[in-house]
Design an enzyme around this catalytic site. Structure first.
Site, PDB file in Angstrom:
ATOM      1  N   GLY A   1       0.841  -1.192   0.000  1.00  0.00           N
ATOM      2  CA  GLY A   1       0.000   0.000   0.000  1.00  0.00           C
ATOM      3  C   GLY A   1       0.874   1.238   0.000  1.00  0.00           C
ATOM      4  CG  LEU A   2      -0.514   4.764  -2.060  1.00  0.00           C
ATOM      5  CD1 LEU A   2      -1.635   5.793  -2.193  1.00  0.00           C
ATOM      6  CD2 LEU A   2       0.600   5.050  -3.066  1.00  0.00           C
TER       7      LEU A   2
ATOM      8  N   GLY B   1       1.996   5.735   4.361  1.00  0.00           N
ATOM      9  CA  GLY B   1       0.984   6.377   5.185  1.00  0.00           C
ATOM     10  C   GLY B   1      -0.353   5.670   5.188  1.00  0.00           C
ATOM     11  CB  SER B   2      -1.747   2.864   3.221  1.00  0.00           C
ATOM     12  OG  SER B   2      -0.710   1.905   3.329  1.00  0.00           O
ATOM     13  N   GLY B   3      -0.974   2.722   6.445  1.00  0.00           N
ATOM     14  CA  GLY B   3      -1.158   1.996   7.701  1.00  0.00           C
ATOM     15  C   GLY B   3      -0.576   0.598   7.715  1.00  0.00           C
ATOM     16  CE  LYS B   4       3.448  -0.012   3.162  1.00  0.00           C
ATOM     17  NZ  LYS B   4       3.019   1.402   3.137  1.00  0.00           N
TER      18      LYS B   4
ATOM     19  CB  SER C   1       5.799  -4.229  -2.649  1.00  0.00           C
ATOM     20  OG  SER C   1       4.724  -4.321  -1.756  1.00  0.00           O
TER      21      SER C   1
END
EC number: 2.7.1.25
Length: 200
Positions: free
Chosen positions: A35-36, A38-41, A109
């Site tokens: 994910g981008l 800042g998405s919360g990964k 990724s």
């Protein structure tokens, strides 16, 4: 290099992955968060690890920034380096699976081909792709590390979502939307999907 490879003969050891899984008491998997920025990964991976650890599951987190301070400190953010970054992480993830451990890999990724290569390397049956879905504008509003602002100002080149593309997964195993759901709700959904897959 090609000539040198013919002298490399992998050694077969008596203990295998199944032996280690039996000792651990659960299956090993690669849970791949994409994910981008800042998405919360990383937040999701950390929350899942805490839950699994509290339930006797052996885990390890591989996180983008942490890996880039050591193993991949020689790589920049060019497309070639991003691909090499994921290749190395895929190899490390494969080792963790063989060790009987659940590895939580949290990396932007951005390229589908690289994610597919990671999946093929560790084996489709061992790989769970989690797409941490969050619109660019929300990630940019959060800007947890101040990177989007720097990217907009031209201080960071090849930044995913700004000057470099992010190819959204089309058939992720799990999609977690962190823009429209609380982190608690996201984690609950993740646990419900992941936990049954780890039972022997």
């Amino acid at each position: 290099m090609a000539d040198y490879k013919k002298y490399i003969i992998p050694h077969s050891h008596s203990l295998e992955r199944g032996n280690r899984e039996s000792l651990m008491g659960h299956h090993s998997k690669v849970i791949w968060f994409t994910g981008l920025s800042g998405s919360g990964k990383s937040t999701l991976a950390g929350g899942l690890e805490e839950y699994l650890h509290s339930h006797g599951i052996h885990t390890y987190i591989l996180d983008g920034d942490n890996i880039r301070t050591g193993l991949n400190s020689d790589l920049d953010f060019s497309e070639e380096s991003r691909t090499e970054n994921i290749r190395r992480i895929s190899e490390v993830s494969k080792l963790f699976v063989d060790a009987g451990i659940v590895v939580l890999s949290a990396f932007i990724s951005p390229f589908k081909e690289d994610r597919n290569s990671a999946m093929n390397l560790v084996g489709r049956e061992n790989f769970l792709e989690v797409y941490v879905e969050c619109p660019l504008e929300v990630c940019e509003e959060r800007d947890v590390k101040g990177l989007y602002k720097k990217a907009r100002n031209g201080e960071i080149k090849n930044f995913t979502g700004i000057s470099s593309p992010f190819e959204e997964p089309e058939d992720a195993d799990i999609v977690i939307n962190t823009a429209n759901n609380s982190m608690e709700e996201c984690l609950k959904k993740l646990v419900e999907k992941v936990e049954p897959l780890l039972q022997l």
